[in-house]
Enzyme design. Sequence first.
Site, PDB file in Angstrom:
ATOM      1  N   THR A 198      -1.452 -72.803 104.458  1.00 33.11           N
ATOM      2  CA  THR A 198      -1.804 -71.820 105.480  1.00 33.11           C
ATOM      3  C   THR A 198      -3.259 -71.965 105.905  1.00 33.11           C
ATOM      4  OG1 THR A 198      -2.185 -69.454 105.793  1.00 33.11           O
ATOM      5  CG2 THR A 198      -2.196 -70.212 103.538  1.00 33.11           C
ATOM      6  N   ASP A 199      -3.550 -71.535 107.132  1.00 32.38           N
ATOM      7  CA  ASP A 199      -4.950 -71.554 107.590  1.00 32.38           C
ATOM      8  C   ASP A 199      -5.809 -70.557 106.813  1.00 32.38           C
ATOM      9  OD1 ASP A 199      -3.957 -69.192 108.670  1.00 32.38           O
ATOM     10  OD2 ASP A 199      -4.599 -69.608 110.731  1.00 32.38           O
ATOM     11  N   GLU A 200      -5.153 -69.630 106.085  1.00 30.71           N
ATOM     12  CA  GLU A 200      -5.933 -68.617 105.356  1.00 30.71           C
ATOM     13  C   GLU A 200      -6.769 -69.228 104.240  1.00 30.71           C
ATOM     14  OE1 GLU A 200      -4.230 -64.867 104.421  1.00 30.71           O
ATOM     15  OE2 GLU A 200      -3.048 -64.806 106.258  1.00 30.71           O
ATOM     16  N   TYR A 210      -3.613 -63.720  97.816  1.00 31.51           N
ATOM     17  CA  TYR A 210      -2.627 -64.615  98.443  1.00 31.51           C
ATOM     18  C   TYR A 210      -3.286 -65.929  98.842  1.00 31.51           C
ATOM     19  CZ  TYR A 210      -0.084 -66.811 102.292  1.00 31.51           C
ATOM     20  OH  TYR A 210       0.515 -67.735 103.120  1.00 31.51           O
ATOM     21  N   LYS A 261      -2.710 -69.824  97.453  1.00 34.09           N
ATOM     22  CA  LYS A 261      -2.294 -70.961  98.301  1.00 34.09           C
ATOM     23  C   LYS A 261      -3.331 -72.096  98.208  1.00 34.09           C
ATOM     24  CE  LYS A 261       0.817 -71.186 100.757  1.00 34.09           C
ATOM     25  NZ  LYS A 261       2.214 -71.632 100.517  1.00 34.09           N
TER      26      LYS A 261
END
Length: 339
Positions: free
Chosen positions: A125-127, A153, A157
């Site tokens: 994810t870009d997060e 979260y 990731k």
Amino acid sequence: MKILVTGGAGFIGSNFIYYMLEKHPGYKVVCLDALTYAGNLETLEDAMKNPDFKFVKGDITDREAVRNLFKEEKFDIVVNFAAESHVDRSIEEPEVFLKTNILGTQVLMDASREYEVKRYHQVSTDEVYGDLPLDRPDLFFTEETPIHTSSPYSASKASADLLVMAYHRTYGFPATISRCSNNYGPYHFPEKLIPLMIANALADKSLPVYGEGLNIRDWLYVKDHCSAIDLIIHNGRVGEVYNIGGHNEKANIDVVKTILKELGKPESLITYVTDRKGHDMRYAIDPTKIHNELGWLPETKFDDGIKMTIKWYLDNKPWWENIISGEYKDYYKKMYDNR
Ligand code: NAD
Ligand code: DAU
């Protein structure tokens, strides 16, 4: 070609299964999913009718079960979507995020090595890049942007991504990673912004916008994410990270107002509520690498995609009404009552 899709009873994994079955007739697709609160077998009802598809209920952290499945099926490609995916839940209860997102990834990679999978793809994810400031619209996440996480979260990731890169470097493990921006489209679980706002607006319930609603997300129609992963698993270079995004940056409040307008509902339904802890301000992907190397381009503009998505939720009410009438009610109460 036989592909394992983990987490395929969830939002993006299920869309990917339908995409692959249509795009590559003859490919065998096996879905491994633990059917957590976010997994829904109804979503895969049509896939079940296809003889090239098989569903297996199981947890990616269950080493023995995963090994047995790999031994039996001899997968060529593994695409790991399985994850705890909701930031708000990770703030309340981080532990299961670490278990599934980090240890589950390790278990899958160990089995992939043992049974000589040709390509392992980690859906990230870009997060993992943290956030960008609102006053610097010139900045974008590239694959070189340092990892700088904000929530349990995103930290889980990012940890998984680091493990994948370490397996590649140490063992020559044939892995790729993709980091995509926010997806939207059919089968999106109603805890997430867009489906939550559609469901609440249709019920004339208040729409809970965190903070001032100025946070920006970079929205991608889910089918465009699927086409990008399809390209990466076939043509991407091992050991590489590919960012995926389509330059559809929108402030949350604008997304919510668009939904209200499309549904003919009043803006008076909007309620500003206490902000998310550690709330990332802006995500924005630079997709130059995947475009230049693999020729990927998104097909769906936000204005069209949001209309298609709203129509899907109107046409498929039983799918989401079933979800929000169950244990989701307790979740909603805990997260939003007196917020
Ligand atoms: P989702 O929550 O809708 O689905 C997750 C699926 O994984 C569910 O079917 C669930 O049952 C399954 N699962 C959870 N724990 C499991 C376990 N231990 N073993 C086996 N299955 C398990 O998630 P999503 O939004 O479809 O996201 C899929 C992946 O894409 C995730 O890895 C997420 O981090 C990533 N991602 C999501 C977005 C987005 O906007 N939703 C954007 C970029 C990346
Ligand atoms: O960027 C990719 C990520 O996008 C994925 O990795 C995650 O799995 C996915 O859940 C998503 O994370 P976000 O936190 O961006 O998505 P969410 O739909 O939860 O929230 C989008 C924005 O809307 C965020 O700024 C918080 C805000 N929000 C969300 C909810 C649920 C609200 O204002 N009100 C809400 O009720």
